[in-house]
Design a protein around this motif. Sequence first.
Motif, mmCIF file in Angstrom:
data_model
loop_
_atom_site.group_PDB
_atom_site.id
_atom_site.type_symbol
_atom_site.label_atom_id
_atom_site.label_comp_id
_atom_site.label_asym_id
_atom_site.label_seq_id
_atom_site.Cartn_x
_atom_site.Cartn_y
_atom_site.Cartn_z
ATOM 1 N N TRP A 57 18.351 -28.252 44.453
ATOM 2 C CA TRP A 57 19.461 -27.883 43.577
ATOM 3 C C TRP A 57 20.764 -27.636 44.334
ATOM 4 O O TRP A 57 21.802 -27.375 43.720
ATOM 5 N N ASP A 66 27.574 -32.291 40.244
ATOM 6 C CA ASP A 66 27.250 -32.612 41.630
ATOM 7 C C ASP A 66 28.512 -32.799 42.461
ATOM 8 O O ASP A 66 29.642 -32.684 41.955
ATOM 9 N N THR A 69 22.387 -29.897 45.552
ATOM 10 C CA THR A 69 23.220 -31.062 45.262
ATOM 11 C C THR A 69 24.342 -30.737 44.281
ATOM 12 O O THR A 69 25.313 -31.490 44.170
ATOM 13 N N TYR A 70 24.200 -29.581 43.594
ATOM 14 C CA TYR A 70 25.195 -29.220 42.587
ATOM 15 C C TYR A 70 26.169 -28.167 43.104
ATOM 16 O O TYR A 70 25.766 -27.164 43.694
ATOM 17 N N ILE A 118 26.224 -24.773 38.637
ATOM 18 C CA ILE A 118 25.087 -24.811 37.727
ATOM 19 C C ILE A 118 25.376 -23.824 36.603
ATOM 20 O O ILE A 118 25.803 -22.690 36.854
ATOM 21 N N GLY A 120 24.629 -29.255 35.418
ATOM 22 C CA GLY A 120 25.035 -29.116 36.809
ATOM 23 C C GLY A 120 26.071 -30.163 37.156
ATOM 24 O O GLY A 120 25.994 -31.314 36.698
ATOM 25 N N TRP A 137 25.481 -33.450 34.898
ATOM 26 C CA TRP A 137 24.115 -33.794 34.526
ATOM 27 C C TRP A 137 23.575 -32.749 33.543
ATOM 28 O O TRP A 137 23.855 -31.560 33.674
ATOM 29 N N ARG A 176 16.778 -34.993 34.445
ATOM 30 C CA ARG A 176 18.210 -34.901 34.177
ATOM 31 C C ARG A 176 18.744 -36.187 33.545
ATOM 32 O O ARG A 176 18.209 -37.280 33.743
#
Length: 748
Positions: A536, A560, A538-539, A542, A558, A566, A579
């Motif tokens: 997670w 990125d 990557t985001y 959130i 989220g 997403w 997602r």
Amino acid sequence: MPCPVFLVGVSLQHHTTSTRLATAVAAVLAVTALGAGTLATAPAALAATAGPVAEAPAEASELPGYAEAAEMGGVAPSGFLTYSFEDDGSRQLRWTPFDGGAPTPLGEPEGWSIGGGDVVVLGNAGWTAEFTAVTLRNMADPSSPAVEIDLGPLNGRYVSVLSPTSVLAQLTKADGTTELHVVTREGAGTASRKVTGLPADAADFLASGVQGGKVLVGYATGPQDARTGGRAFVDVAAGTASETYASDESGYDFSTLQFSDSHVAWVDYNSADGLYVTSVDRATKTRQKTVLGARDSEAYAGLLGEWLVHGKPWTTAQAVNLKTGETRVVADRATSAAPAGDGTLVMRGERAADGKGLFRIAAAQDGTPTVTKVASEVAGEPVAILGSQVPATVDLDASGGRVALGWTLSRADAYLKVTLTHNATGKWYQQYVHSPTGDEKFSFTWDGVLEGVDAPNGAYTVLAEAEPNDGAGGGDQVTRQLTLTRTANPHDFTDNGSTDVLARDAAGVLWRNDLRDRPVNDRIENAQRTRIGSGWNTYKQIEAVGNIAGAAHGDLVGVDGSGVLWHYLGKGDGTFTARRQVGGGWQAYDKITGGSDLNGDGRSDLLATDTSGVLWFYKGTGDSARPFATRVRVGGGWGVYNQLTAVGNIAGAAAGDLVARDKDGVLWLYLGKGDGTFAGRIQVGGGWGAFSQLVGAGDVDADGRPDLIAYGAGGTYVYKSNGSATRPFTRLNTDLYAGEGTKFTSVS
């Protein structure tokens, strides 16, 4: 035949779950205990044809009785022990003489054993090996005074009872070694006498009952990493040991030492065979092995002269001659057999000629077994469930999270086992129920908790199983359906009404904390933490956004590093679907917040501020393929805030509200107008810069209004909304993220 220590009579719930304990319980149930289970396989050589057994007639009306479901706690020459559960749930011990005299209640001791003739030992622990103080009751004369023996000052523990005033005890010396002593009550004190002739390193003693002035003792000996077992006869009067036998184990794990004029027998164990009975011819020293099976095997067996009595509850009970292999049927069915302490065995079973009861097996003049019924088993009145008071539907928000359940039974001296099973997940809750008023009305109130967390919404099967307290007479059962409902909480991912908070740690793992739906002493309690998954990081952002796609549960979005948004659709079980890309260009926003209905259409919406300080409104569509409508500009100047949080309708305005924190740590409230815009700001107060994240957490305390969670290095708090724009929050303590104020990089 001497009487063993009846470990079946102690309270097993106080025991540890060690291997030694498991073995002990298995052995007791397998071999000695009246009321226990099945027999292990007898050696093939003993499977001879059945021969006749002499029978002694008995008039059932002249025999003492015991309840059908009473548990047997031991037998002695002149009577037997039973225990049963009373109306209040207590376990009561009772002595019943074979001569038809009145039973004697012995209360609710922690544990007990029997031996030394008709002596009942009441101990101060739930396991005989842990007795350090005992009370001796001579049931041959129930009116005689009890005898107290305190082994504590001797650093001793109970091994076996020898007489109404003396016991065999293991004493531990200062150097850690142990000795076997005869301890006798003399006046106001005790006298202790060491038993000689045993190995110096002998320990873990146990013993049979005493007969003819002798007792068979078991012990462990040898190096600590290679201990072996030993057996020896002890002359109680002389205090000396002789006639020794080797054993695979010490036998401390088993209370099944038995002897007769011709044989000795005990239970052993090894990994290859499991549990087995070792019997030795005392004259020839010839050994036989009767394999019983695994440690948890249920079996019964008892030594009667040169005969071994054994069986299974669903087969005939047999007596096998250990010298010749001859086999005789002694009962049509039986569940147990145990030495009575006078050279006979007492078996619990059934015979076609005289029904169910206790049967004494004795040796005739030629040594063959004879059977006489000595007590009758009395069937009880069945219990019936006459009515159920189980509601079809319960709104837990209206009921305070509690569910009242009730039943009417045909008897007051009964209990219910109630099992509530969530049909969708199979998760269940179980409760034993007694009548709170002592009559036929049985009820309890379920607190709505299942496996430690608030129970999920939906259909439940409620199974009520009624049984008489004494277990006699049979029971009844009834099934009903119950549905639980609550008001939807946009921050609930498990469909149980309670707020779930998501947090990402530095390693990129996302965690879900399920909070209790109601405060406990004005404190919000964390019920359970569950790992959702890794990756997670990557985001950049959130956000828990509530139900934006038409499903029944809260969702997650989220953004990125490339600015792609997403969408994760909530499944309602704490997890999310794979997602789905919503769109790109979201790198233009430095703050997003969601989870609140801002325009009054019943769907959650989203707000975002761009780097120039403009606030944009994204209306929720309820379409998972296109969850947000085209953005609408709310206004500029929002760059002065470093935190925006959609908190829902906390002050009674037209729709969801917004709080914003400025660079000085001042928190401002914006009341929603119901069209995605807001009224002028109202100052809430300062000091909010202490928190790294503010979360619009839905209705945390189940009062019908959404609340705020503040997370930071100085602690985490729940800010309960008050429904007032001028005083919107009251702070509550919580154990959520206690000591973890810097662990998480994102909380939503």
